[in-house]
Design a protein around this motif. Structure first.
Motif, PDB file in Angstrom:
ATOM      1  N   ILE A 114      34.505  -0.538  -9.458  1.00 36.40           N
ATOM      2  CA  ILE A 114      34.732  -0.523  -8.009  1.00 36.40           C
ATOM      3  C   ILE A 114      33.729   0.378  -7.321  1.00 36.40           C
ATOM      4  O   ILE A 114      33.456   1.494  -7.773  1.00 36.40           O
ATOM      5  CB  ILE A 114      36.178  -0.057  -7.708  1.00 36.40           C
ATOM      6  N   LYS A 150      33.319   2.286  -3.790  1.00 39.09           N
ATOM      7  CA  LYS A 150      34.133   2.692  -2.643  1.00 39.09           C
ATOM      8  C   LYS A 150      33.303   3.577  -1.713  1.00 39.09           C
ATOM      9  O   LYS A 150      32.391   4.287  -2.147  1.00 39.09           O
ATOM     10  CB  LYS A 150      35.394   3.430  -3.090  1.00 39.09           C
ATOM     11  N   VAL A 163      36.324  -0.818   0.001  1.00 40.35           N
ATOM     12  CA  VAL A 163      36.505  -0.902  -1.444  1.00 40.35           C
ATOM     13  C   VAL A 163      36.065  -2.280  -1.910  1.00 40.35           C
ATOM     14  O   VAL A 163      36.560  -3.296  -1.430  1.00 40.35           O
ATOM     15  CB  VAL A 163      37.979  -0.652  -1.843  1.00 40.35           C
ATOM     16  N   VAL A 189      42.450   5.136  -4.000  1.00 35.74           N
ATOM     17  CA  VAL A 189      42.122   3.803  -4.514  1.00 35.74           C
ATOM     18  C   VAL A 189      43.050   3.435  -5.669  1.00 35.74           C
ATOM     19  O   VAL A 189      43.527   2.295  -5.767  1.00 35.74           O
ATOM     20  CB  VAL A 189      40.653   3.735  -4.944  1.00 35.74           C
TER      21      VAL A 189
END
Length: 343
Positions: free
Chosen positions: A44, A46, A105, A54
Protein backbone atom coordinates in the motif's frame (compact mmCIF):
# COMPACT_ATOMS: atom_id res chain seq x y z
CA UNK A 1 38.65 14.56 10.29
CA UNK A 2 36.80 16.54 12.94
CA UNK A 3 34.66 14.25 15.13
CA UNK A 4 31.02 14.76 15.91
CA UNK A 5 30.20 16.45 19.19
CA UNK A 6 27.04 16.67 21.28
CA UNK A 7 25.23 18.90 20.84
CA UNK A 8 26.14 19.03 17.17
CA UNK A 9 26.79 22.40 15.55
CA UNK A 10 24.65 22.12 12.44
CA UNK A 11 25.66 24.14 9.39
CA UNK A 12 22.14 24.45 7.90
CA UNK A 13 18.62 25.39 8.85
CA UNK A 14 15.88 23.99 6.63
CA UNK A 15 12.23 23.00 6.36
CA UNK A 16 11.43 19.29 6.22
CA UNK A 17 7.97 17.97 5.25
CA UNK A 18 6.86 21.17 3.53
CA UNK A 19 4.49 18.72 1.83
CA UNK A 20 4.08 14.94 2.14
CA UNK A 21 5.87 14.35 -1.19
CA UNK A 22 9.03 15.79 0.39
CA UNK A 23 9.27 12.71 2.64
CA UNK A 24 9.15 9.48 0.63
CA UNK A 25 9.54 6.13 2.40
CA UNK A 26 9.64 2.68 0.82
CA UNK A 27 9.69 -0.36 3.07
CA UNK A 28 12.22 -3.10 2.26
CA UNK A 29 10.42 -6.32 3.23
CA UNK A 30 12.16 -9.27 4.82
CA UNK A 31 9.71 -11.65 3.12
CA UNK A 32 7.49 -11.43 0.06
CA UNK A 33 4.11 -13.20 -0.11
CA UNK A 34 4.19 -16.60 -1.81
CA UNK A 35 0.78 -16.45 -3.47
CA UNK A 36 -1.27 -18.80 -1.28
CA UNK A 37 -2.43 -18.98 2.33
CA UNK A 38 -4.95 -17.58 4.79
CA UNK A 39 -3.52 -14.04 4.87
CA UNK A 40 -3.88 -11.44 2.13
CA UNK A 41 -0.78 -9.26 1.94
CA UNK A 42 -1.25 -5.77 0.52
CA UNK A 43 1.47 -3.43 -0.71
CA UNK A 44 0.00 0.00 0.00
CA UNK A 45 1.07 3.52 -0.82
CA UNK A 46 -0.43 6.07 1.55
CA UNK A 47 -0.25 9.85 1.77
CA UNK A 48 -0.77 11.86 4.94
CA UNK A 49 -2.06 8.91 7.01
CA UNK A 50 -0.40 6.95 9.78
CA UNK A 51 0.02 3.19 9.73
CA UNK A 52 -2.42 2.36 12.53
CA UNK A 53 -5.19 4.36 10.81
CA UNK A 54 -4.72 2.38 7.59
CA UNK A 55 -4.60 -0.93 9.50
CA UNK A 56 -7.90 -0.12 11.22
CA UNK A 57 -9.43 0.88 7.89
CA UNK A 58 -8.40 -2.41 6.26
CA UNK A 59 -9.94 -4.32 9.16
CA UNK A 60 -13.26 -2.49 8.78
CA UNK A 61 -13.34 -3.07 5.02
CA UNK A 62 -12.63 -6.78 5.46
CA UNK A 63 -14.98 -7.15 8.42
CA UNK A 64 -12.27 -8.55 10.69
CA UNK A 65 -11.00 -7.39 14.11
CA UNK A 66 -8.01 -5.06 14.23
CA UNK A 67 -5.79 -7.86 15.59
CA UNK A 68 -6.29 -9.73 12.29
CA UNK A 69 -4.35 -7.00 10.47
CA UNK A 70 -0.55 -6.97 10.59
CA UNK A 71 2.29 -4.75 9.48
CA UNK A 72 6.06 -4.75 9.93
CA UNK A 73 6.59 -1.19 11.13
CA UNK A 74 4.94 2.17 11.64
CA UNK A 75 5.59 4.75 8.97
CA UNK A 76 5.38 8.52 9.08
CA UNK A 77 2.07 10.27 8.75
CA UNK A 78 3.34 13.46 7.11
CA UNK A 79 4.84 11.56 4.20
CA UNK A 80 4.17 9.41 1.17
CA UNK A 81 5.02 5.87 2.25
CA UNK A 82 4.88 2.40 0.75
CA UNK A 83 4.60 -0.63 3.01
CA UNK A 84 3.07 -4.09 3.36
CA UNK A 85 0.00 -5.02 5.45
CA UNK A 86 -1.57 -8.43 5.99
CA UNK A 87 -5.26 -9.24 6.58
CA UNK A 88 -6.38 -12.65 7.89
CA UNK A 89 -9.08 -13.93 5.52
CA UNK A 90 -9.17 -17.76 5.81
CA UNK A 91 -11.51 -19.32 3.26
CA UNK A 92 -12.81 -15.93 2.16
CA UNK A 93 -12.46 -13.86 -0.95
CA UNK A 94 -10.81 -10.51 -0.43
CA UNK A 95 -12.98 -7.43 -0.91
CA UNK A 96 -12.37 -5.08 -3.82
CA UNK A 97 -10.18 -2.79 -1.77
CA UNK A 98 -10.18 0.13 -4.20
CA UNK A 99 -13.95 0.51 -3.90
CA UNK A 100 -13.68 1.33 -0.19
CA UNK A 101 -10.37 3.11 0.25
CA UNK A 102 -9.95 6.90 0.27
CA UNK A 103 -7.84 8.50 -2.47
CA UNK A 104 -4.93 8.86 -0.01
CA UNK A 105 -4.55 5.07 0.12
CA UNK A 106 -3.65 2.98 -2.94
CA UNK A 107 -3.21 -0.78 -3.17
CA UNK A 108 -0.22 -1.51 -5.41
CA UNK A 109 -0.25 -5.31 -5.08
CA UNK A 110 -2.28 -7.99 -3.29
CA UNK A 111 -1.12 -11.58 -2.83
CA UNK A 112 -1.79 -14.33 -0.32
CA UNK A 113 0.65 -15.75 2.20
CA UNK A 114 0.60 -18.42 4.88
CA UNK A 115 1.57 -16.18 7.78
CA UNK A 116 0.58 -12.86 9.30
CA UNK A 117 3.02 -10.00 8.83
CA UNK A 118 4.67 -9.48 12.22
CA UNK A 119 6.03 -6.27 13.72
CA UNK A 120 9.74 -5.91 13.04
CA UNK A 121 9.75 -8.27 10.06
CA UNK A 122 11.49 -5.96 7.61
CA UNK A 123 15.02 -5.27 6.43
CA UNK A 124 14.82 -1.51 6.50
CA UNK A 125 13.48 1.50 4.61
CA UNK A 126 14.54 3.59 1.62
CA UNK A 127 14.10 7.35 1.97
CA UNK A 128 14.04 10.28 -0.41
CA UNK A 129 13.77 13.57 1.50
CA UNK A 130 13.60 17.12 0.20
CA UNK A 131 14.80 19.95 2.44
CA UNK A 132 13.54 23.38 1.45
CA UNK A 133 14.54 26.93 2.35
CA UNK A 134 18.02 25.78 3.27
CA UNK A 135 20.12 28.54 4.79
CA UNK A 136 23.65 28.40 6.10
CA UNK A 137 27.02 27.05 4.99
CA UNK A 138 26.47 24.71 2.03
CA UNK A 139 30.12 23.64 1.87
CA UNK A 140 30.12 22.75 5.57
CA UNK A 141 26.86 20.84 5.12
CA UNK A 142 28.31 18.80 2.28
CA UNK A 143 31.43 18.11 4.30
CA UNK A 144 29.24 16.89 7.16
CA UNK A 145 27.31 14.63 4.78
CA UNK A 146 30.58 13.18 3.48
CA UNK A 147 31.65 12.55 7.10
CA UNK A 148 28.33 10.82 7.79
CA UNK A 149 28.84 8.55 4.80
CA UNK A 150 32.33 7.64 6.00
CA UNK A 151 31.72 7.36 9.78
CA UNK A 152 28.00 6.72 10.12
CA UNK A 153 25.44 8.64 12.17
CA UNK A 154 24.68 8.68 15.91
CA UNK A 155 21.73 6.30 16.34
CA UNK A 156 19.49 8.44 18.56
CA UNK A 157 15.86 7.50 18.97
CA UNK A 158 13.86 10.24 17.24
CA UNK A 159 11.43 12.63 18.88
CA UNK A 160 8.47 10.59 17.60
CA UNK A 161 9.36 7.87 20.14
CA UNK A 162 8.70 10.32 22.98
CA UNK A 163 5.33 11.69 21.90
CA UNK A 164 4.15 15.26 21.64
CA UNK A 165 6.41 17.55 23.71
CA UNK A 166 8.11 14.45 25.12
CA UNK A 167 4.96 13.51 27.03
CA UNK A 168 5.57 9.76 26.89
CA UNK A 169 8.39 10.08 29.42
CA UNK A 170 6.13 11.78 31.96
CA UNK A 171 3.50 9.10 31.37
CA UNK A 172 6.09 6.35 31.81
CA UNK A 173 7.13 7.87 35.14
CA UNK A 174 3.51 8.10 36.24
CA UNK A 175 2.96 4.50 35.21
CA UNK A 176 5.98 3.32 37.19
CA UNK A 177 4.97 5.39 40.23
CA UNK A 178 1.44 3.99 40.19
CA UNK A 179 -0.32 7.30 39.53
CA UNK A 180 -1.33 6.25 36.00
CA UNK A 181 -3.21 3.07 35.22
CA UNK A 182 -2.81 1.76 31.67
CA UNK A 183 -4.87 -1.27 30.66
CA UNK A 184 -4.14 -1.02 26.95
CA UNK A 185 -1.05 -3.23 26.50
CA UNK A 186 -0.09 -1.49 23.27
CA UNK A 187 -0.13 1.91 24.97
CA UNK A 188 1.79 0.51 27.91
CA UNK A 189 4.39 -0.80 25.48
CA UNK A 190 4.74 2.68 23.97
CA UNK A 191 5.55 4.15 27.38
CA UNK A 192 8.01 1.38 28.23
CA UNK A 193 9.72 1.89 24.88
CA UNK A 194 9.98 5.64 25.49
CA UNK A 195 11.60 5.02 28.88
CA UNK A 196 14.17 2.66 27.36
CA UNK A 197 14.84 5.11 24.54
CA UNK A 198 15.48 7.95 27.00
CA UNK A 199 18.18 6.00 28.83
CA UNK A 200 19.77 4.87 25.56
CA UNK A 201 19.82 8.43 24.19
CA UNK A 202 21.48 9.68 27.37
CA UNK A 203 24.19 7.04 27.11
CA UNK A 204 24.77 7.90 23.45
CA UNK A 205 24.96 11.62 24.29
CA UNK A 206 27.61 10.85 26.91
CA UNK A 207 29.64 8.80 24.42
CA UNK A 208 29.34 11.61 21.87
CA UNK A 209 30.52 14.10 24.45
CA UNK A 210 33.72 12.16 25.17
CA UNK A 211 34.25 11.19 21.51
CA UNK A 212 33.90 7.42 22.00
CA UNK A 213 30.56 6.77 20.30
CA UNK A 214 32.38 5.00 17.46
CA UNK A 215 35.55 4.05 19.34
CA UNK A 216 35.83 0.83 21.35
CA UNK A 217 36.73 0.98 25.03
CA UNK A 218 37.75 -2.04 27.10
CA UNK A 219 34.54 -3.69 28.28
CA UNK A 220 32.42 -2.42 25.38
CA UNK A 221 29.80 -4.67 23.80
CA UNK A 222 30.51 -4.60 20.05
CA UNK A 223 27.95 -5.60 17.44
CA UNK A 224 28.57 -6.88 13.93
CA UNK A 225 26.95 -4.63 11.33
CA UNK A 226 23.47 -5.89 10.51
CA UNK A 227 23.50 -8.47 13.31
CA UNK A 228 21.92 -8.58 16.75
CA UNK A 229 24.69 -10.55 18.45
CA UNK A 230 27.60 -8.86 20.23
CA UNK A 231 30.88 -9.65 21.96
CA UNK A 232 32.82 -7.98 24.77
CA UNK A 233 35.97 -6.13 23.74
CA UNK A 234 38.99 -6.50 26.01
CA UNK A 235 41.67 -5.07 23.69
CA UNK A 236 42.42 -8.66 22.70
CA UNK A 237 41.72 -8.22 18.98
CA UNK A 238 43.99 -5.79 17.10
CA UNK A 239 41.61 -5.73 14.11
CA UNK A 240 38.78 -4.05 16.05
CA UNK A 241 39.78 -0.39 15.40
CA UNK A 242 40.04 -1.05 11.67
CA UNK A 243 36.68 -2.87 11.61
CA UNK A 244 35.05 -0.03 13.51
CA UNK A 245 36.46 2.51 11.06
CA UNK A 246 35.06 0.43 8.18
CA UNK A 247 31.63 0.31 9.94
CA UNK A 248 31.78 -3.48 10.05
CA UNK A 249 31.49 -3.23 13.84
CA UNK A 250 29.54 -0.82 16.06
CA UNK A 251 29.73 0.12 19.71
CA UNK A 252 26.40 -0.57 21.46
CA UNK A 253 24.38 1.05 24.21
CA UNK A 254 21.85 -0.41 26.65
CA UNK A 255 18.15 -0.97 26.20
CA UNK A 256 17.51 -0.99 29.92
CA UNK A 257 15.92 -3.81 31.89
CA UNK A 258 16.57 -6.38 34.59
CA UNK A 259 20.09 -7.59 35.27
CA UNK A 260 23.47 -6.00 34.80
CA UNK A 261 24.49 -4.44 31.48
CA UNK A 262 26.50 -6.76 29.26
CA UNK A 263 29.42 -4.33 29.34
CA UNK A 264 32.27 -4.43 31.83
CA UNK A 265 34.52 -2.09 33.77
CA UNK A 266 34.38 1.63 33.10
CA UNK A 267 31.80 1.22 30.33
CA UNK A 268 29.41 -0.64 32.63
CA UNK A 269 29.96 2.04 35.27
CA UNK A 270 29.16 4.79 32.78
CA UNK A 271 25.93 3.09 31.69
CA UNK A 272 24.85 2.43 35.27
CA UNK A 273 25.67 6.03 36.16
CA UNK A 274 23.55 7.37 33.32
CA UNK A 275 20.63 5.11 34.32
CA UNK A 276 20.97 6.40 37.89
CA UNK A 277 20.19 9.93 36.65
CA UNK A 278 16.66 8.72 35.80
CA UNK A 279 16.02 6.24 38.63
CA UNK A 280 12.24 6.12 38.20
CA UNK A 281 12.63 5.01 34.58
CA UNK A 282 15.43 2.53 35.27
CA UNK A 283 13.74 0.87 38.24
CA UNK A 284 10.39 0.88 36.47
CA UNK A 285 11.79 -0.94 33.46
CA UNK A 286 13.41 -3.52 35.72
CA UNK A 287 10.18 -4.05 37.66
CA UNK A 288 8.23 -4.35 34.39
CA UNK A 289 10.23 -7.50 33.61
CA UNK A 290 12.20 -6.24 30.61
CA UNK A 291 15.68 -7.72 30.30
CA UNK A 292 18.85 -5.96 29.22
CA UNK A 293 19.32 -5.72 25.45
CA UNK A 294 21.72 -3.83 23.20
CA UNK A 295 21.37 -1.35 20.33
CA UNK A 296 24.13 0.03 18.11
CA UNK A 297 25.21 3.58 18.94
CA UNK A 298 25.69 4.20 15.23
CA UNK A 299 23.57 3.97 12.09
CA UNK A 300 25.26 2.92 8.88
CA UNK A 301 23.29 4.68 6.12
CA UNK A 302 23.46 2.88 2.79
CA UNK A 303 23.63 4.66 -0.56
CA UNK A 304 23.66 8.13 0.99
CA UNK A 305 23.40 10.70 -1.83
CA UNK A 306 22.61 14.40 -1.97
CA UNK A 307 21.89 16.89 -4.73
CA UNK A 308 21.10 20.60 -4.74
CA UNK A 309 18.05 20.96 -6.96
CA UNK A 310 17.91 24.71 -6.46
CA UNK A 311 19.88 27.24 -4.43
CA UNK A 312 17.85 26.46 -1.28
CA UNK A 313 16.53 22.96 -2.04
CA UNK A 314 18.48 19.83 -1.12
CA UNK A 315 17.40 16.28 -2.04
CA UNK A 316 18.70 13.38 0.03
CA UNK A 317 18.52 9.65 -0.68
CA UNK A 318 19.53 6.85 1.69
CA UNK A 319 18.58 3.49 3.15
CA UNK A 320 18.39 2.76 6.87
CA UNK A 321 18.03 -0.48 8.80
CA UNK A 322 14.81 -1.28 10.64
CA UNK A 323 14.35 0.76 13.81
CA UNK A 324 16.46 3.73 12.68
CA UNK A 325 15.03 7.24 12.36
CA UNK A 326 15.44 9.25 9.16
CA UNK A 327 15.13 12.55 10.98
CA UNK A 328 18.00 11.52 13.26
CA UNK A 329 20.21 11.45 10.17
CA UNK A 330 18.95 14.82 8.92
CA UNK A 331 19.41 16.51 12.30
CA UNK A 332 23.14 15.75 12.21
CA UNK A 333 23.68 18.47 9.61
CA UNK A 334 20.47 20.55 9.46
CA UNK A 335 18.22 22.10 12.09
CA UNK A 336 14.69 21.40 10.86
CA UNK A 337 12.76 21.47 14.12
CA UNK A 338 11.93 17.85 13.26
CA UNK A 339 9.26 15.96 15.23
CA UNK A 340 10.81 12.56 14.66
CA UNK A 341 10.13 10.01 12.01
CA UNK A 342 10.31 6.30 12.58
CA UNK A 343 11.53 3.91 10.00
Amino acid sequence: MTPFHAPLARPLTAILRHRPEDFLVEEIPATLPEGEGEHVWLSIRKRGMNTDTVAALLGRIAGVPRRAVGYAGRKDRHAVTTQWFSVHLPGREAPVWSEHLPPEVEVLEARRHRRKLQTGHLQGNRFVLVLRRCEGDRDAAQARLAMMRQRGVPNFFGAQRFGRDGGNIARAEALFQGTLQVRDQKLRGIYLSAARSEIFNRVLAARLEDGTWDQALPGDALQLDGRGSFFIYQEDDPTVPERLAAQALHVTGPLWGRGDPATMGAVAALEAGVAATVPVLARGLEAAGLTQERRALRIRPQALTWEWEEEQTLRLGFTLPAGAFATTLVEVFADTGADGGEG
